[in-house]
Write an enzyme that holds these catalytic residues in place. Structure first.
Site, short mmCIF file in Angstrom:
data_model
loop_
_atom_site.label_atom_id
_atom_site.label_comp_id
_atom_site.label_asym_id
_atom_site.label_seq_id
_atom_site.Cartn_x
_atom_site.Cartn_y
_atom_site.Cartn_z
N HIS A 100 -1.42 0.26 -9.65
CA HIS A 100 0.01 0.12 -9.38
C HIS A 100 0.29 0.23 -7.88
O HIS A 100 1.05 -0.59 -7.32
CB HIS A 100 0.79 1.19 -10.14
CG HIS A 100 2.25 1.20 -9.83
ND1 HIS A 100 3.18 0.46 -10.52
CD2 HIS A 100 2.96 1.87 -8.88
CE1 HIS A 100 4.39 0.66 -10.02
NE2 HIS A 100 4.27 1.53 -9.02
N GLU A 101 -0.30 1.22 -7.24
CA GLU A 101 -0.07 1.38 -5.79
C GLU A 101 -0.66 0.23 -5.00
O GLU A 101 -0.09 -0.20 -3.99
CB GLU A 101 -0.63 2.72 -5.32
CG GLU A 101 -0.01 3.94 -5.99
CD GLU A 101 1.51 3.96 -5.94
OE1 GLU A 101 2.10 3.38 -5.00
OE2 GLU A 101 2.13 4.52 -6.86
N HIS A 108 3.42 -6.15 -0.18
CA HIS A 108 3.64 -6.08 1.27
C HIS A 108 2.91 -7.21 1.97
O HIS A 108 3.47 -7.89 2.85
CB HIS A 108 3.16 -4.73 1.78
CG HIS A 108 3.50 -4.49 3.22
ND1 HIS A 108 2.79 -3.62 4.02
CD2 HIS A 108 4.47 -5.00 4.02
CE1 HIS A 108 3.31 -3.61 5.23
NE2 HIS A 108 4.32 -4.43 5.25
#
Length: 227
Positions: A100-101, A108
């Site tokens: 998820h991170e 980004h």
């Protein structure tokens, strides 16, 4: 009014109950799948690094951070920070959270619009959330409509932040599950376990948005009572 206002509980009480329920769901899902070892034996850190490499992202570091469920991606430093249980853990929960991170790091890198918008309003949101309530209630005390309205405007930025956060978080989870399942990291029940953890985490963002919206409605109701 400033000690206890039944109107406040009328607006915010249900949102508070939702937030408590969402937090309990996260704790329960994490506790369950943090005990389920993934068949691939990889740690959360290893999965994160592999997914970053596969996405062609070589300028993002993966580091451990203290605390429980303190995992996050820092776009300014380009660091995926994973809580120690996730960084060193080789469980279904650890791999789901790590992925998820990484999803945020990929957002980004690819210029995901909602993430860019959220990052852009963070300074204004932080400023607004600190001053909104003091200005609003000062305006009520001094009978200055301009201060009341300024407080509402500033708090509206915090609400906007919470609204924008939802597509950012849901998209990161979708990317994570697709990467874990598509890459063969997790299979069958493991994928369902990772999904359960990420869906529970998503509920906390929904609850935060509902809380912010209800607080804004409360401020608007107070403003309406003084007219």
């Amino acid at each position: 009014m400033f000690v206890f206002d039944p109107l406040y509980m009328l607006f915010v009480g249900p949102a508070l109950l939702l937030a408590l329920w969402a937090q309990s769901k996260v704790s329960s899902a994490y506790a369950t799948y943090a005990r389920v070892r993934a068949a691939n034996g990889l740690t959360g850190a290893e999965v994160a690094r592999q997914l970053l490499h596969q996405a062609g992202i070589d300028d993002v570091r993966v580091e451990p951070i203290g605390g429980r469920l303190t995992d996050h991606y820092d776009p300014r430093s380009k660091v995926v920070r994973l809580s120690e249980g996730v960084y060193y853990g080789s469980t279904v929960a650890a791999q789901g959270i790590a992925a998820h991170e990484v999803g945020h790091a990929i957002q980004h890198a690819t210029g995901y619009v909602w993430l860019g918008l959220r990052n852009a309003i963070i300074p204004a949101t932080q400023f607004g959330s600190q001053l909104a309530f003091p200005l609003f209630f000062l305006g009520l005390i001094l009978n200055l409509t301009s201060l009341v309205d300024l407080g509402i405007l500033l708090f509206s930025l915090a609400v906007l932040f919470q609204v924008i956060t939802l597509p950012v978080e849901f998209n990161a989870s979708s990317r994570a599950l697709a990467a874990l399942a598509g890459g063969g990291y997790l299979r069958g029940e493991e994928v369902r376990g990772a999904r359960a953890v990420l869906q529970a985490a998503a509920l906390t963002y929904v609850a935060a948005m509902v809380m912010a919206v209800m607080q804004l409605l409360y401020l608007l109701a107070l403003r309406g009572r003084r007219e």
